[in-house]
Design a protein around this motif. Structure first.
Motif, PDB file in Angstrom:
ATOM      1  N   UNK A  72       0.812  -1.214   0.000  1.00 41.76           N
ATOM      2  CA  UNK A  72       0.000   0.000   0.000  1.00 41.76           C
ATOM      3  C   UNK A  72       0.845   1.262   0.000  1.00 41.76           C
ATOM      4  N   UNK A  73       1.913   1.244   0.775  1.00 39.12           N
ATOM      5  CA  UNK A  73       2.821   2.399   0.830  1.00 39.12           C
ATOM      6  C   UNK A  73       3.461   2.619  -0.530  1.00 39.12           C
ATOM      7  N   UNK A  74       3.972   1.547  -1.130  1.00 34.73           N
ATOM      8  CA  UNK A  74       4.613   1.681  -2.436  1.00 34.73           C
ATOM      9  C   UNK A  74       3.619   2.136  -3.507  1.00 34.73           C
ATOM     10  N   UNK A  75       2.373   1.689  -3.420  1.00 40.09           N
ATOM     11  CA  UNK A  75       1.351   2.138  -4.374  1.00 40.09           C
ATOM     12  C   UNK A  75       1.132   3.644  -4.248  1.00 40.09           C
ATOM     13  N   UNK A  76       1.045   4.143  -3.015  1.00 37.83           N
ATOM     14  CA  UNK A  76       0.895   5.587  -2.802  1.00 37.83           C
ATOM     15  C   UNK A  76       2.110   6.350  -3.304  1.00 37.83           C
ATOM     16  N   UNK A  77       3.293   5.830  -3.006  1.00 37.47           N
ATOM     17  CA  UNK A  77       4.512   6.512  -3.435  1.00 37.47           C
ATOM     18  C   UNK A  77       4.554   6.658  -4.944  1.00 37.47           C
ATOM     19  N   UNK A  78       4.199   5.598  -5.635  1.00 36.54           N
ATOM     20  CA  UNK A  78       4.252   5.627  -7.094  1.00 36.54           C
ATOM     21  C   UNK A  78       3.116   6.464  -7.691  1.00 36.54           C
ATOM     22  N   UNK A  79       1.891   6.226  -7.250  1.00 35.85           N
ATOM     23  CA  UNK A  79       0.726   6.877  -7.854  1.00 35.85           C
ATOM     24  C   UNK A  79       0.608   8.352  -7.474  1.00 35.85           C
ATOM     25  N   UNK A  80       0.782   8.660  -6.218  1.00 31.03           N
ATOM     26  CA  UNK A  80       0.549  10.029  -5.743  1.00 31.03           C
ATOM     27  C   UNK A  80       1.792  10.906  -5.767  1.00 31.03           C
ATOM     28  N   UNK A  81       2.957  10.317  -5.450  1.00 28.43           N
ATOM     29  CA  UNK A  81       4.171  11.129  -5.341  1.00 28.43           C
ATOM     30  C   UNK A  81       5.149  10.930  -6.491  1.00 28.43           C
ATOM     31  N   UNK A  82       4.903   9.941  -7.342  1.00 24.43           N
ATOM     32  CA  UNK A  82       5.797   9.684  -8.464  1.00 24.43           C
ATOM     33  C   UNK A  82       7.169   9.181  -8.068  1.00 24.43           C
ATOM     34  N   UNK A  83       7.242   8.503  -6.927  1.00 18.48           N
ATOM     35  CA  UNK A  83       8.514   7.963  -6.440  1.00 18.48           C
ATOM     36  C   UNK A  83       8.606   6.474  -6.739  1.00 18.48           C
ATOM     37  N   UNK A  84       9.825   5.957  -6.837  1.00 18.45           N
ATOM     38  CA  UNK A  84       9.980   4.507  -7.015  1.00 18.45           C
ATOM     39  C   UNK A  84       9.646   3.778  -5.719  1.00 18.45           C
ATOM     40  N   UNK A  85       9.388   2.473  -5.795  1.00 17.84           N
ATOM     41  CA  UNK A  85       9.110   1.700  -4.575  1.00 17.84           C
ATOM     42  C   UNK A  85      10.282   1.760  -3.602  1.00 17.84           C
ATOM     43  N   UNK A  86       9.966   1.617  -2.339  1.00 17.77           N
ATOM     44  CA  UNK A  86      11.004   1.581  -1.306  1.00 17.77           C
ATOM     45  C   UNK A  86      11.818   0.299  -1.409  1.00 17.77           C
ATOM     46  N   UNK A  87      13.074   0.421  -1.049  1.00 11.89           N
ATOM     47  CA  UNK A  87      13.963  -0.734  -1.008  1.00 11.89           C
ATOM     48  C   UNK A  87      14.741  -0.680   0.298  1.00 11.89           C
ATOM     49  N   UNK A  88      15.426  -1.748   0.637  1.00 10.09           N
ATOM     50  CA  UNK A  88      16.164  -1.806   1.901  1.00 10.09           C
ATOM     51  C   UNK A  88      17.509  -1.086   1.845  1.00 10.09           C
ATOM     52  N   UNK A  89      17.979  -0.781   0.650  1.00 12.66           N
ATOM     53  CA  UNK A  89      19.263  -0.086   0.550  1.00 12.66           C
ATOM     54  C   UNK A  89      19.047   1.422   0.437  1.00 12.66           C
ATOM     55  N   UNK A  90      20.043   2.182   0.808  1.00 12.10           N
ATOM     56  CA  UNK A  90      20.013   3.640   0.711  1.00 12.10           C
ATOM     57  C   UNK A  90      18.824   4.238   1.473  1.00 12.10           C
ATOM     58  N   UNK A  91      18.590   3.750   2.659  1.00  9.88           N
ATOM     59  CA  UNK A  91      17.416   4.096   3.446  1.00  9.88           C
ATOM     60  C   UNK A  91      17.341   5.584   3.752  1.00  9.88           C
TER      61      UNK A  91
END
Length: 100
Positions: A57-76
């Motif tokens: 759900x978080x990644x869907x919001x990031x992509x759809x609403x903010x235009x950001x790539x999905x979160x990953x464990x690196x480069x936190x």
């Protein structure tokens, strides 16, 4: 900001209907509430725990609403800074729908 939205719409943390009530908000309001609460969870419990909390759900919001790539464990730290900056810019663009 997110807390003001929750209070204005009488959405409490003890509410059984909390998720449904947040989903019923205008999309910009719901997006900010969900992401602000998720970022707070990151601060309280750490990213590893937060990545297990509604990550799809978080990644869907990031992509759809903010235009950001999905979160990953690196480069936190970089991801968190980008998310905070993107969320702030999003709020500025959508400011008319937020409570005064």
């Amino acid at each position: 900001m997110a807390q003001a939205v929750l209070m204005q719409h009488d959405i409490r943390s003890d509410s059984v209907l909390r998720a449904e009530r947040i989903a019923a908000l205008a999309p910009p309001l719901g997006c900010v509430v969900v992401l602000a609460e998720w970022l707070a969870y990151v601060e309280w419990e750490g990213l590893d725990s937060a990545l297990c909390m509604n990550l799809d759900g978080i990644n869907a919001l990031l992509q759809a609403e903010l235009g950001l790539p999905p979160l990953a464990r690196d480069n936190v730290e970089l991801q968190q800074r980008r998310l905070a900056q993107a969320l702030y810019a999003y709020i500025q663009r959508q400011i008319a729908v937020f409570p005064a």
